[in-house]
Design a protein around this motif. Sequence first.
Motif, mmCIF file in Angstrom:
data_model
loop_
_atom_site.group_PDB
_atom_site.id
_atom_site.type_symbol
_atom_site.label_atom_id
_atom_site.label_comp_id
_atom_site.label_asym_id
_atom_site.label_seq_id
_atom_site.Cartn_x
_atom_site.Cartn_y
_atom_site.Cartn_z
ATOM 1 N N MET A 165 0.844 -1.190 0.000
ATOM 2 C CA MET A 165 0.000 0.000 0.000
ATOM 3 C C MET A 165 0.885 1.248 0.000
ATOM 4 S SD MET A 165 -2.524 1.437 2.999
ATOM 5 C CE MET A 165 -3.460 -0.088 3.087
ATOM 6 N N ALA A 166 0.616 2.173 -0.887
ATOM 7 C CA ALA A 166 1.399 3.409 -0.955
ATOM 8 C C ALA A 166 0.758 4.477 -0.070
ATOM 9 C CB ALA A 166 1.473 3.902 -2.391
ATOM 10 N N LEU A 167 1.599 5.192 0.678
ATOM 11 C CA LEU A 167 1.126 6.342 1.426
ATOM 12 C C LEU A 167 1.011 7.539 0.482
ATOM 13 C CD1 LEU A 167 3.337 6.000 4.642
ATOM 14 C CD2 LEU A 167 0.976 5.231 4.311
ATOM 15 N N LYS A 168 0.081 8.415 0.771
ATOM 16 C CA LYS A 168 -0.193 9.564 -0.090
ATOM 17 C C LYS A 168 0.383 10.831 0.523
ATOM 18 C CE LYS A 168 -4.094 12.324 -1.775
ATOM 19 N NZ LYS A 168 -5.572 12.482 -1.730
ATOM 20 N N ILE A 169 1.056 11.633 -0.303
ATOM 21 C CA ILE A 169 1.492 12.961 0.128
ATOM 22 C C ILE A 169 0.298 13.901 0.015
ATOM 23 C CG2 ILE A 169 3.015 14.907 -0.335
ATOM 24 C CD1 ILE A 169 5.056 12.931 -1.431
ATOM 25 N N GLU A 170 -0.200 14.325 1.157
ATOM 26 C CA GLU A 170 -1.396 15.165 1.176
ATOM 27 C C GLU A 170 -1.054 16.639 1.010
ATOM 28 O OE1 GLU A 170 -4.719 16.147 4.522
ATOM 29 O OE2 GLU A 170 -4.396 14.040 4.056
ATOM 30 N N GLN A 171 0.005 17.085 1.703
ATOM 31 C CA GLN A 171 0.446 18.470 1.619
ATOM 32 C C GLN A 171 1.948 18.506 1.840
ATOM 33 O OE1 GLN A 171 -2.236 19.669 4.731
ATOM 34 N NE2 GLN A 171 -3.365 21.030 3.373
ATOM 35 N N LYS A 172 2.602 19.546 1.352
ATOM 36 C CA LYS A 172 4.028 19.713 1.622
ATOM 37 C C LYS A 172 4.404 21.180 1.530
ATOM 38 C CE LYS A 172 5.394 18.500 -3.124
ATOM 39 N NZ LYS A 172 6.231 17.584 -3.950
ATOM 40 N N THR A 173 5.492 21.518 2.206
ATOM 41 C CA THR A 173 6.030 22.863 2.164
ATOM 42 C C THR A 173 7.525 22.775 2.428
ATOM 43 O OG1 THR A 173 5.712 25.133 2.974
ATOM 44 C CG2 THR A 173 5.724 23.387 4.627
ATOM 45 N N ASN A 174 8.204 23.899 2.286
ATOM 46 C CA ASN A 174 9.632 23.952 2.570
ATOM 47 C C ASN A 174 9.925 25.075 3.554
ATOM 48 O OD1 ASN A 174 9.612 22.714 -0.391
ATOM 49 N ND2 ASN A 174 11.560 22.185 0.548
ATOM 50 N N ILE A 175 10.896 24.829 4.427
ATOM 51 C CA ILE A 175 11.382 25.876 5.307
ATOM 52 C C ILE A 175 12.826 26.173 4.926
ATOM 53 C CG2 ILE A 175 9.789 25.276 7.164
ATOM 54 C CD1 ILE A 175 12.083 23.890 8.610
ATOM 55 N N ASP A 176 13.341 27.326 5.382
ATOM 56 C CA ASP A 176 14.634 27.784 4.893
ATOM 57 C C ASP A 176 15.814 27.366 5.760
ATOM 58 O OD1 ASP A 176 14.240 29.390 7.069
ATOM 59 O OD2 ASP A 176 14.161 31.279 5.953
ATOM 60 N N SER A 177 15.597 26.428 6.665
ATOM 61 C CA SER A 177 16.700 25.892 7.466
ATOM 62 C C SER A 177 16.523 24.392 7.603
ATOM 63 C CB SER A 177 16.730 26.552 8.848
ATOM 64 O OG SER A 177 17.813 26.063 9.609
ATOM 65 N N GLU A 178 17.610 23.691 7.898
ATOM 66 C CA GLU A 178 17.547 22.231 8.044
ATOM 67 C C GLU A 178 16.701 21.853 9.252
ATOM 68 O OE1 GLU A 178 18.699 18.256 6.962
ATOM 69 O OE2 GLU A 178 18.758 20.170 5.914
ATOM 70 N N PRO A 179 15.620 21.076 9.068
ATOM 71 C CA PRO A 179 14.799 20.651 10.201
ATOM 72 C C PRO A 179 15.468 19.494 10.938
ATOM 73 C CG PRO A 179 13.895 19.764 8.170
ATOM 74 C CD PRO A 179 15.091 20.591 7.775
ATOM 75 N N CYS A 180 15.565 19.603 12.266
ATOM 76 C CA CYS A 180 16.298 18.605 13.055
ATOM 77 C C CYS A 180 15.395 17.777 13.963
ATOM 78 C CB CYS A 180 17.367 19.298 13.897
ATOM 79 S SG CYS A 180 18.582 20.225 12.942
ATOM 80 N N VAL A 181 14.480 18.435 14.663
ATOM 81 C CA VAL A 181 13.596 17.746 15.610
ATOM 82 C C VAL A 181 12.193 18.301 15.452
ATOM 83 C CG1 VAL A 181 15.344 17.108 17.312
ATOM 84 C CG2 VAL A 181 14.333 19.393 17.403
ATOM 85 N N VAL A 182 11.207 17.503 15.862
ATOM 86 C CA VAL A 182 9.816 17.904 15.633
ATOM 87 C C VAL A 182 8.932 17.372 16.750
ATOM 88 C CG1 VAL A 182 9.327 15.856 14.215
ATOM 89 C CG2 VAL A 182 7.943 17.926 13.912
ATOM 90 N N THR A 183 7.883 18.120 17.073
ATOM 91 C CA THR A 183 6.859 17.649 17.994
ATOM 92 C C THR A 183 5.527 18.243 17.558
ATOM 93 O OG1 THR A 183 6.324 17.307 20.345
ATOM 94 C CG2 THR A 183 7.026 19.515 19.695
ATOM 95 N N LEU A 184 4.450 17.630 17.993
ATOM 96 C CA LEU A 184 3.101 18.001 17.566
ATOM 97 C C LEU A 184 2.222 18.155 18.794
ATOM 98 C CD1 LEU A 184 1.062 18.268 15.137
ATOM 99 C CD2 LEU A 184 0.679 15.813 15.383
#
Length: 284
Positions: free
Chosen positions: A1-20
Amino acid sequence: MALKIEQKTNIDSEPCVVTLKSNKLFIGTENGSIECLNADLSPSAKWLAHDVQLFAIAASDKHVYSTSNDGTIRVWTFNGDKVVEIATVGTDIGALYILNDKQLYAGDEGGNIFVYEDHILIASYNVLEEVKDVIVNPPYMFTARDLYVTVTEIKPDESKDRFVTRHVMEGRAPLRIISGSHLLAIARGGNSLQLHELSMDSKFKKIHEVKVSDMILTSLSTYGDVAWTGGWDGVVRRWKISGNKIEAAGEVNLGACINGLAAFSSESAYAIVTGGLIVKLNSA
Protein backbone atom coordinates in the motif's frame (compact mmCIF):
# COMPACT_ATOMS: atom_id res chain seq x y z
CA MET A 1 0.00 0.00 0.00
CA ALA A 2 1.40 3.41 -0.95
CA LEU A 3 1.13 6.34 1.43
CA LYS A 4 -0.19 9.56 -0.09
CA ILE A 5 1.49 12.96 0.13
CA GLU A 6 -1.40 15.16 1.18
CA GLN A 7 0.45 18.47 1.62
CA LYS A 8 4.03 19.71 1.62
CA THR A 9 6.03 22.86 2.16
CA ASN A 10 9.63 23.95 2.57
CA ILE A 11 11.38 25.88 5.31
CA ASP A 12 14.63 27.78 4.89
CA SER A 13 16.70 25.89 7.47
CA GLU A 14 17.55 22.23 8.04
CA PRO A 15 14.80 20.65 10.20
CA CYS A 16 16.30 18.60 13.05
CA VAL A 17 13.60 17.75 15.61
CA VAL A 18 9.82 17.90 15.63
CA THR A 19 6.86 17.65 17.99
CA LEU A 20 3.10 18.00 17.57
CA LYS A 21 0.56 19.47 19.96
CA SER A 22 -2.93 20.99 19.63
CA ASN A 23 -2.82 20.80 15.82
CA LYS A 24 0.45 22.76 15.82
CA LEU A 25 3.68 21.35 14.39
CA PHE A 26 6.82 22.65 16.11
CA ILE A 27 10.08 22.16 14.20
CA GLY A 28 13.49 22.80 15.72
CA THR A 29 16.09 23.71 13.14
CA GLU A 30 19.83 23.73 12.51
CA ASN A 31 20.09 27.50 12.90
CA GLY A 32 18.46 27.47 16.36
CA SER A 33 14.98 28.62 15.37
CA ILE A 34 11.61 27.05 16.07
CA GLU A 35 9.07 27.10 13.26
CA CYS A 36 5.42 26.57 14.16
CA LEU A 37 3.13 25.36 11.38
CA ASN A 38 -0.62 24.84 11.39
CA ALA A 39 -2.17 21.46 10.60
CA ASP A 40 -2.32 22.38 6.89
CA LEU A 41 1.41 23.33 6.98
CA SER A 42 0.69 27.05 6.71
CA PRO A 43 3.08 29.16 8.84
CA SER A 44 1.92 30.18 12.31
CA ALA A 45 5.00 31.54 14.12
CA LYS A 46 8.79 31.51 14.00
CA TRP A 47 11.40 32.58 16.54
CA LEU A 48 15.07 32.20 17.43
CA ALA A 49 15.18 29.80 20.38
CA HIS A 50 18.93 29.15 20.66
CA ASP A 51 22.11 30.36 18.98
CA VAL A 52 22.82 26.99 17.36
CA GLN A 53 21.04 23.74 16.39
CA LEU A 54 18.25 22.42 18.59
CA PHE A 55 18.93 19.06 20.22
CA ALA A 56 15.41 18.31 21.49
CA ILE A 57 11.91 19.76 21.47
CA ALA A 58 8.65 18.89 23.25
CA ALA A 59 5.28 20.53 23.82
CA SER A 60 2.62 20.45 26.54
CA ASP A 61 -0.86 21.89 26.21
CA LYS A 62 0.50 25.36 27.00
CA HIS A 63 4.24 25.49 26.37
CA VAL A 64 7.04 24.47 24.01
CA TYR A 65 10.35 23.26 25.48
CA SER A 66 13.66 23.37 23.64
CA THR A 67 17.31 22.48 24.29
CA SER A 68 20.61 23.07 22.55
CA ASN A 69 24.26 23.10 23.63
CA ASP A 70 23.89 26.05 26.00
CA GLY A 71 23.04 24.08 29.16
CA THR A 72 19.47 25.36 29.38
CA ILE A 73 15.91 24.25 28.83
CA ARG A 74 13.98 27.15 27.37
CA VAL A 75 10.23 27.40 27.73
CA TRP A 76 8.06 29.26 25.20
CA THR A 77 4.45 30.06 24.45
CA PHE A 78 3.07 28.73 21.19
CA ASN A 79 3.70 32.18 19.70
CA GLY A 80 7.36 32.26 20.70
CA ASP A 81 7.22 34.42 23.81
CA LYS A 82 9.83 33.28 26.33
CA VAL A 83 8.32 32.03 29.59
CA VAL A 84 11.39 30.94 31.53
CA GLU A 85 14.90 29.60 31.08
CA ILE A 86 15.88 26.63 33.23
CA ALA A 87 19.60 26.24 33.90
CA THR A 88 20.67 22.59 34.24
CA VAL A 89 23.57 21.15 36.21
CA GLY A 90 24.41 18.35 33.78
CA THR A 91 25.73 18.23 30.22
CA ASP A 92 23.93 18.77 26.89
CA ILE A 93 20.30 17.63 27.00
CA GLY A 94 19.32 15.53 23.99
CA ALA A 95 15.94 14.08 25.03
CA LEU A 96 12.71 15.58 26.36
CA TYR A 97 9.46 13.85 27.36
CA ILE A 98 6.26 15.28 28.83
CA LEU A 99 4.08 13.08 31.02
CA ASN A 100 0.38 13.93 31.16
CA ASP A 101 1.02 17.60 30.31
CA LYS A 102 2.35 17.90 33.86
CA GLN A 103 5.91 16.64 34.30
CA LEU A 104 8.90 17.30 32.05
CA TYR A 105 11.65 14.66 31.83
CA ALA A 106 15.00 15.80 30.42
CA GLY A 107 17.86 13.39 29.66
CA ASP A 108 21.46 14.44 29.02
CA GLU A 109 24.62 12.90 27.58
CA GLY A 110 25.97 12.26 31.08
CA GLY A 111 23.12 9.87 31.90
CA ASN A 112 21.21 12.33 34.08
CA ILE A 113 17.44 12.49 34.06
CA PHE A 114 15.90 15.66 35.48
CA VAL A 115 12.19 15.79 36.35
CA TYR A 116 10.42 19.16 36.45
CA GLU A 117 6.95 20.19 37.48
CA ASP A 118 5.78 23.77 36.94
CA HIS A 119 9.35 24.40 35.71
CA ILE A 120 10.76 23.46 39.13
CA LEU A 121 13.15 20.51 39.58
CA ILE A 122 11.44 17.84 41.69
CA ALA A 123 13.70 14.81 41.11
CA SER A 124 16.87 13.65 39.37
CA TYR A 125 18.40 10.26 38.58
CA ASN A 126 21.44 8.91 36.76
CA VAL A 127 21.15 5.87 34.46
CA LEU A 128 24.93 5.75 33.76
CA GLU A 129 24.62 6.08 29.98
CA GLU A 130 23.94 8.93 27.59
CA VAL A 131 20.20 9.43 27.17
CA LYS A 132 19.18 9.69 23.53
CA ASP A 133 15.52 9.02 24.30
CA VAL A 134 13.32 8.78 27.38
CA ILE A 135 9.68 7.75 27.78
CA VAL A 136 7.70 7.14 30.95
CA ASN A 137 4.91 4.72 31.83
CA PRO A 138 4.60 5.09 35.63
CA PRO A 139 6.24 3.76 37.67
CA TYR A 140 8.68 2.80 34.90
CA MET A 141 11.02 5.02 32.95
CA PHE A 142 12.62 3.74 29.73
CA THR A 143 15.89 5.22 28.53
CA ALA A 144 18.12 4.30 25.60
CA ARG A 145 21.30 5.20 23.78
CA ASP A 146 22.37 2.77 21.02
CA LEU A 147 23.05 -0.57 22.74
CA TYR A 148 20.58 -1.09 25.57
CA VAL A 149 17.14 -0.05 26.79
CA THR A 150 17.16 0.45 30.56
CA VAL A 151 13.97 0.10 32.60
CA THR A 152 14.03 2.10 35.83
CA GLU A 153 11.37 2.20 38.53
CA ILE A 154 10.90 5.73 39.83
CA LYS A 155 8.42 7.61 42.02
CA PRO A 156 9.32 11.29 41.73
CA ASP A 157 6.31 12.37 43.78
CA GLU A 158 7.70 10.34 46.71
CA SER A 159 11.47 10.62 46.37
CA LYS A 160 13.67 13.07 44.49
CA ASP A 161 16.59 10.67 44.01
CA ARG A 162 15.67 7.04 44.81
CA PHE A 163 15.27 4.64 41.89
CA VAL A 164 15.65 0.95 41.09
CA THR A 165 16.98 -0.46 37.81
CA ARG A 166 14.51 -3.24 37.03
CA HIS A 167 15.62 -4.53 33.64
CA VAL A 168 18.08 -4.01 30.79
CA MET A 169 17.52 -5.31 27.25
CA GLU A 170 19.12 -4.88 23.85
CA GLY A 171 17.85 -1.95 21.82
CA ARG A 172 18.41 1.69 20.98
CA ALA A 173 16.63 4.98 20.57
CA PRO A 174 14.05 5.99 19.54
CA LEU A 175 11.47 4.39 21.86
CA ARG A 176 7.68 4.64 21.91
CA ILE A 177 4.71 3.11 23.73
CA ILE A 178 2.01 1.76 21.43
CA SER A 179 -1.55 0.57 22.06
CA GLY A 180 -1.01 1.31 25.76
CA SER A 181 0.27 -2.23 26.24
CA HIS A 182 3.46 -2.56 24.17
CA LEU A 183 6.85 -0.94 23.89
CA LEU A 184 8.50 -0.29 20.53
CA ALA A 185 12.26 0.09 20.27
CA ILE A 186 14.78 0.10 17.47
CA ALA A 187 17.00 -2.99 17.45
CA ARG A 188 20.69 -2.58 18.25
CA GLY A 189 21.61 -2.85 14.57
CA GLY A 190 19.53 0.25 13.85
CA ASN A 191 17.33 -1.07 11.04
CA SER A 192 14.76 -3.34 12.74
CA LEU A 193 11.71 -2.61 14.87
CA GLN A 194 11.19 -4.57 18.11
CA LEU A 195 7.86 -5.09 19.86
CA HIS A 196 7.94 -5.78 23.61
CA GLU A 197 5.29 -6.49 26.18
CA LEU A 198 4.82 -3.52 28.47
CA SER A 199 4.93 -5.67 31.58
CA MET A 200 7.41 -6.22 34.37
CA ASP A 201 5.84 -9.66 34.93
CA SER A 202 7.26 -10.86 31.59
CA LYS A 203 10.40 -8.71 31.98
CA PHE A 204 9.30 -6.75 28.94
CA LYS A 205 9.56 -9.80 26.73
CA LYS A 206 10.31 -9.21 23.06
CA ILE A 207 7.44 -10.76 21.10
CA HIS A 208 8.16 -9.68 17.52
CA GLU A 209 10.82 -8.06 15.37
CA VAL A 210 10.73 -6.93 11.75
CA LYS A 211 13.46 -5.57 9.53
CA VAL A 212 12.36 -2.13 8.44
CA SER A 213 15.22 -0.97 6.25
CA ASP A 214 18.73 -1.75 5.02
CA MET A 215 19.78 1.60 6.47
CA ILE A 216 19.66 3.25 9.90
CA LEU A 217 16.31 4.33 11.34
CA THR A 218 16.21 7.83 12.79
CA SER A 219 12.53 8.37 13.53
CA LEU A 220 9.62 6.61 15.21
CA SER A 221 6.16 7.93 16.07
CA THR A 222 3.00 6.18 17.26
CA TYR A 223 -0.73 6.82 17.44
CA GLY A 224 -3.15 4.20 18.76
CA ASP A 225 -2.05 0.85 17.36
CA VAL A 226 -0.10 2.35 14.42
CA ALA A 227 3.59 3.20 14.17
CA TRP A 228 5.46 5.29 11.60
CA THR A 229 9.19 4.85 10.90
CA GLY A 230 11.74 6.69 8.78
CA GLY A 231 15.47 6.95 8.34
CA TRP A 232 18.48 7.30 6.10
CA ASP A 233 16.84 5.59 3.11
CA GLY A 234 14.24 8.37 2.82
CA VAL A 235 11.30 5.98 3.12
CA VAL A 236 8.46 6.56 5.60
CA ARG A 237 6.76 3.31 6.50
CA ARG A 238 3.51 2.75 8.38
CA TRP A 239 3.03 -0.30 10.63
CA LYS A 240 0.00 -1.72 12.40
CA ILE A 241 0.13 -3.80 15.57
CA SER A 242 -2.12 -6.79 15.02
CA GLY A 243 -2.21 -9.07 18.03
CA ASN A 244 1.44 -9.57 18.87
CA LYS A 245 2.80 -8.81 15.42
CA ILE A 246 4.03 -5.78 13.52
CA GLU A 247 2.44 -5.70 10.06
CA ALA A 248 3.35 -3.44 7.13
CA ALA A 249 0.62 -0.90 6.28
CA GLY A 250 2.02 1.43 3.65
CA GLU A 251 5.14 3.34 2.61
CA VAL A 252 6.39 6.26 0.53
CA ASN A 253 9.86 7.34 -0.59
CA LEU A 254 10.50 11.02 0.11
CA GLY A 255 13.94 10.99 -1.50
CA ALA A 256 16.12 12.16 1.40
CA CYS A 257 16.87 11.29 5.03
CA ILE A 258 13.90 11.48 7.39
CA ASN A 259 14.97 13.61 10.36
CA GLY A 260 11.76 13.27 12.36
CA LEU A 261 8.15 12.06 12.39
CA ALA A 262 5.04 13.17 14.26
CA ALA A 263 1.89 11.06 13.99
CA PHE A 264 -1.29 13.14 13.77
CA SER A 265 -3.64 10.14 13.81
CA SER A 266 -3.58 6.47 12.90
CA GLU A 267 -4.04 7.52 9.27
CA SER A 268 -1.74 10.53 8.97
CA ALA A 269 1.66 11.80 10.05
CA TYR A 270 4.12 14.62 9.41
CA ALA A 271 7.69 14.03 8.24
CA ILE A 272 10.59 16.48 8.35
CA VAL A 273 13.15 15.75 5.65
CA THR A 274 16.77 16.73 5.06
CA GLY A 275 16.88 19.84 2.90
CA GLY A 276 13.92 21.59 4.55
CA LEU A 277 10.98 19.61 3.15
CA ILE A 278 7.97 19.22 5.47
CA VAL A 279 5.35 16.68 4.38
CA LYS A 280 1.92 15.62 5.62
CA LEU A 281 1.23 11.97 4.76
CA ASN A 282 -2.01 10.04 4.68
CA SER A 283 -2.70 6.33 4.37
CA ALA A 284 -6.13 6.72 2.73
